[in-house]
Design a protein around this motif. Structure first.
Motif, PDB file in Angstrom:
ATOM      1  N   VAL A 170       0.807  -1.214   0.000  1.00 46.54           N
ATOM      2  CA  VAL A 170       0.000   0.000   0.000  1.00 46.54           C
ATOM      3  C   VAL A 170       0.846   1.273   0.000  1.00 46.54           C
ATOM      4  O   VAL A 170       0.553   2.233  -0.711  1.00 46.54           O
ATOM      5  CB  VAL A 170      -0.956   0.011   1.210  1.00 46.54           C
ATOM      6  N   GLU A 171       1.895   1.319   0.809  1.00 47.45           N
ATOM      7  CA  GLU A 171       2.709   2.519   1.008  1.00 47.45           C
ATOM      8  C   GLU A 171       1.802   3.685   1.423  1.00 47.45           C
ATOM      9  O   GLU A 171       1.009   3.547   2.341  1.00 47.45           O
ATOM     10  CB  GLU A 171       3.538   2.811  -0.243  1.00 47.45           C
ATOM     11  N   ASP A 172       1.882   4.828   0.735  1.00 46.74           N
ATOM     12  CA  ASP A 172       1.097   5.999   1.132  1.00 46.74           C
ATOM     13  C   ASP A 172      -0.150   6.201   0.273  1.00 46.74           C
ATOM     14  O   ASP A 172      -0.787   7.251   0.327  1.00 46.74           O
ATOM     15  CB  ASP A 172       1.963   7.262   1.062  1.00 46.74           C
ATOM     16  N   GLU A 173      -0.506   5.206  -0.515  1.00 42.71           N
ATOM     17  CA  GLU A 173      -1.654   5.344  -1.411  1.00 42.71           C
ATOM     18  C   GLU A 173      -2.974   5.287  -0.643  1.00 42.71           C
ATOM     19  O   GLU A 173      -3.076   4.629   0.403  1.00 42.71           O
ATOM     20  CB  GLU A 173      -1.642   4.242  -2.464  1.00 42.71           C
ATOM     21  N   GLU A 174      -3.984   5.959  -1.173  1.00 45.67           N
ATOM     22  CA  GLU A 174      -5.309   5.958  -0.583  1.00 45.67           C
ATOM     23  C   GLU A 174      -6.260   5.129  -1.441  1.00 45.67           C
ATOM     24  O   GLU A 174      -6.128   5.068  -2.666  1.00 45.67           O
ATOM     25  CB  GLU A 174      -5.840   7.387  -0.460  1.00 45.67           C
ATOM     26  N   GLY A 175      -7.231   4.492  -0.778  1.00 46.52           N
ATOM     27  CA  GLY A 175      -8.221   3.703  -1.491  1.00 46.52           C
ATOM     28  C   GLY A 175      -8.840   2.651  -0.604  1.00 46.52           C
ATOM     29  O   GLY A 175      -8.632   2.659   0.622  1.00 46.52           O
ATOM     30  N   GLY A 209      17.040   3.219  -8.339  1.00 45.34           N
ATOM     31  CA  GLY A 209      15.710   3.655  -8.745  1.00 45.34           C
ATOM     32  C   GLY A 209      15.303   3.047 -10.072  1.00 45.34           C
ATOM     33  O   GLY A 209      15.955   2.139 -10.600  1.00 45.34           O
ATOM     34  N   GLY A 210      14.219   3.556 -10.639  1.00 45.42           N
ATOM     35  CA  GLY A 210      13.694   3.000 -11.869  1.00 45.42           C
ATOM     36  C   GLY A 210      14.417   3.517 -13.102  1.00 45.42           C
ATOM     37  O   GLY A 210      14.901   4.643 -13.137  1.00 45.42           O
ATOM     38  N   VAL A 211      14.488   2.646 -14.129  1.00 45.16           N
ATOM     39  CA  VAL A 211      15.046   3.031 -15.420  1.00 45.16           C
ATOM     40  C   VAL A 211      14.169   2.447 -16.523  1.00 45.16           C
ATOM     41  O   VAL A 211      13.529   1.412 -16.342  1.00 45.16           O
ATOM     42  CB  VAL A 211      16.501   2.531 -15.608  1.00 45.16           C
ATOM     43  N   ALA A 212      14.122   3.141 -17.658  1.00 45.30           N
ATOM     44  CA  ALA A 212      13.401   2.634 -18.824  1.00 45.30           C
ATOM     45  C   ALA A 212      14.298   1.677 -19.574  1.00 45.30           C
ATOM     46  O   ALA A 212      15.361   2.050 -20.055  1.00 45.30           O
ATOM     47  CB  ALA A 212      12.986   3.792 -19.726  1.00 45.30           C
ATOM     48  N   GLU A 213      13.894   0.438 -19.648  1.00 47.04           N
ATOM     49  CA  GLU A 213      14.720  -0.587 -20.287  1.00 47.04           C
ATOM     50  C   GLU A 213      13.814  -1.729 -20.718  1.00 47.04           C
ATOM     51  O   GLU A 213      13.253  -2.437 -19.889  1.00 47.04           O
ATOM     52  CB  GLU A 213      15.792  -1.084 -19.320  1.00 47.04           C
ATOM     53  N   ASP A 237      10.495   6.107 -10.015  1.00 48.48           N
ATOM     54  CA  ASP A 237      11.103   5.535  -8.814  1.00 48.48           C
ATOM     55  C   ASP A 237      10.065   5.006  -7.828  1.00 48.48           C
ATOM     56  O   ASP A 237      10.430   4.427  -6.794  1.00 48.48           O
ATOM     57  CB  ASP A 237      11.956   6.587  -8.108  1.00 48.48           C
ATOM     58  N   ALA A 238       8.781   5.196  -8.125  1.00 44.89           N
ATOM     59  CA  ALA A 238       7.725   4.757  -7.204  1.00 44.89           C
ATOM     60  C   ALA A 238       7.528   3.246  -7.275  1.00 44.89           C
ATOM     61  O   ALA A 238       7.768   2.615  -8.312  1.00 44.89           O
ATOM     62  CB  ALA A 238       6.420   5.473  -7.538  1.00 44.89           C
ATOM     63  N   VAL A 264      -3.285   5.149 -12.082  1.00 46.17           N
ATOM     64  CA  VAL A 264      -1.864   5.356 -12.378  1.00 46.17           C
ATOM     65  C   VAL A 264      -1.034   4.197 -11.846  1.00 46.17           C
ATOM     66  O   VAL A 264      -1.196   3.780 -10.696  1.00 46.17           O
ATOM     67  CB  VAL A 264      -1.361   6.677 -11.765  1.00 46.17           C
ATOM     68  N   TYR A 265      -0.122   3.686 -12.688  1.00 50.26           N
ATOM     69  CA  TYR A 265       0.825   2.653 -12.277  1.00 50.26           C
ATOM     70  C   TYR A 265       2.101   3.287 -11.756  1.00 50.26           C
ATOM     71  O   TYR A 265       2.601   4.266 -12.325  1.00 50.26           O
ATOM     72  CB  TYR A 265       1.196   1.748 -13.450  1.00 50.26           C
ATOM     73  N   SER A 266       2.660   2.703 -10.692  1.00 50.19           N
ATOM     74  CA  SER A 266       3.963   3.148 -10.210  1.00 50.19           C
ATOM     75  C   SER A 266       5.061   2.617 -11.120  1.00 50.19           C
ATOM     76  O   SER A 266       4.869   1.667 -11.881  1.00 50.19           O
ATOM     77  CB  SER A 266       4.196   2.646  -8.781  1.00 50.19           C
ATOM     78  N   GLY A 267       6.255   3.234 -11.021  1.00 50.43           N
ATOM     79  CA  GLY A 267       7.434   2.730 -11.712  1.00 50.43           C
ATOM     80  C   GLY A 267       7.461   3.014 -13.194  1.00 50.43           C
ATOM     81  O   GLY A 267       8.310   2.472 -13.911  1.00 50.43           O
TER      82      GLY A 267
END
Length: 375
Positions: free
Chosen positions: A139-144, A340-344, A196-197, A177-180
């Motif tokens: 969940v982290e800090d997401e609401e729902g 963190g995240g990278v596009a690959e 980076d999410a 919205v998707y993370s990462g």
């Protein structure tokens, strides 16, 4: 144990080189080999599942599942029901009645449920992120709307539970919205921090009864797709010291869904209600139709409400039968690394395609690719 008590317990527990569509777009046509494989899998699945019901009962598999799911407010007695798209759409997966309240004893909640079989060559979508963390709370800090997912994996050939299967799951947040991922069609494409999410993504191993449990949120929606979770099943992986996995094979790719009336109910509350994008229903969703066209598949979560209000959360549960001899190489467009995240991009050639071309063990779809940050 009562509903509120267990719920509290469980809670403690970029721009790409090419423009990508959202998951489900740019579907690749099946070639002749893939069509033959699908037909063989479905025929073998039917024969295997016909034998599983008696085996589940005699081996004590059902009894152990009942005990476990009572602890999660779930009395488990699964039968292997024949279904198709229309019958799945017409079936309510809400396991309750007018006498159920937040204080109802778990033993009184459920009497039956269905078993899901999904073709391992299901669609992965373009927003699979390689290298996610092994963890149970996503969940982290997401609401729902809070959701506890109880997913059980069994071998379609032997009917035995699959131990140490690593269940990889991800879904969008309450506003679609998707993370990462930083890409057109995924929220604000100018928000480069999202790469980076990691919210609402994670991996967990199955126990001796093939069970994986996640704490997550009910997904929102975005243009062209119904509400869904993405699923990948990894076998024979190595867990790295940084809390990610590497190696092994992928034996299953698919998506999981919820009843349409529940989706409408969730979408009426905040923050889901702030999303003005038109809802695509299960009946109009191409992937839902594909995964329910065979009479052995019902990829919709059975569920129970954990209190008097949606904010109290839901428990969703399902059993997935997997062909452990299958090996697939899912596409990915992003990797979560120590920095963190990278596009690959990697995996199969078709980004956003069916996500299911055969591969050799240790293919790109099941590697850690550098893994996540050290823990």
């Amino acid at each position: 144990m009562h509903l509120n008590a267990l719920w509290k317990l469980c809670l403690l527990g970029l721009s790409l080189p090419v423009a990508l569509g959202h998951p489900g777009e740019h579907e690749a046509e099946d070639d002749e080999v893939t069509i033959i494989h699908k037909r063989m899998f479905k025929e073998n699945a039917r024969r295997g599942l016909d034998q599983c019901a008696k085996r589940f009962e005699e081996s004590g598999f059902n009894a152990r599942a009942e005990t476990r799911r009572r602890a999660l407010y779930d009395l488990h007695r699964r039968s292997l029901a024949s279904r198709d798209t229309d019958s799945v759409l017409d079936t309510s997966h809400l396991v309750t009645d007018s006498s159920i309240t937040a204080s109802t004893d778990a033993a009184d909640l459920f009497t039956s449920s269905s078993t899901c079989v999904l073709n391992p060559e299901g669609e992965v979508g373009p927003f699979y992120v390689l290298g996610e963390l092994v963890r149970s709370n996503l969940v982290e800090d997401e609401e729902g709307v809070p959701v506890i997912l109880d997913v059980q994996f069994v071998d379609v050939t032997t009917c035995d539970p699959i131990e140490d299967l690593y269940f990889d799951i991800w879904n969008c947040n309450s506003t679609g919205v998707y993370s990462g991922v930083v890409s057109n069609g995924n929220g604000n494409s100018n928000d480069e921090s999202n790469i980076d999410a990691t919210f609402l993504r994670g991996i967990q191993p199955s126990d001796s009864d093939g069970v994986v449990t996640f704490n997550t949120l009910f997904p929102g929606h975005y243009s062209g797709r119904t509400t869904h979770h993405h699923v990948i099943a990894h076998l024979d992986v190595t867990v790295l010291s940084n809390g990610t996995i590497t190696g092994g094979t992928v034996a299953h790719i698919g998506q999981l869904f919820w009843d349409q009336d529940l989706i409408y109910e969730v979408e009426a509350v905040s923050p889901y209600s702030t999303n003005t994008v038109t809802i695509t229903t299960n009946a109009d969703d191409r992937v839902f139709a594909t995964e329910t066209e065979d009479t052995t598949s019902d990829p919709v979560f059975n569920y129970v409400k954990l209190g008097d209000d949606l904010s109290d959360g839901l428990l969703g549960y399902i059993t997935i039968a997997v062909d452990t001899s299958a090996t697939y190489d899912p596409t990915y467009s992003f990797v979560y690394t120590a920095n963190g995240g990278v596009a690959e991009s990697g995996g199969s050639d078709e980004i956003g395609g069916d996500g299911g071309s055969s591969s050799s063990p240790g293919g790109g779809g099941s590697g850690g690719a550098g893994g996540g940050p050290s823990q």
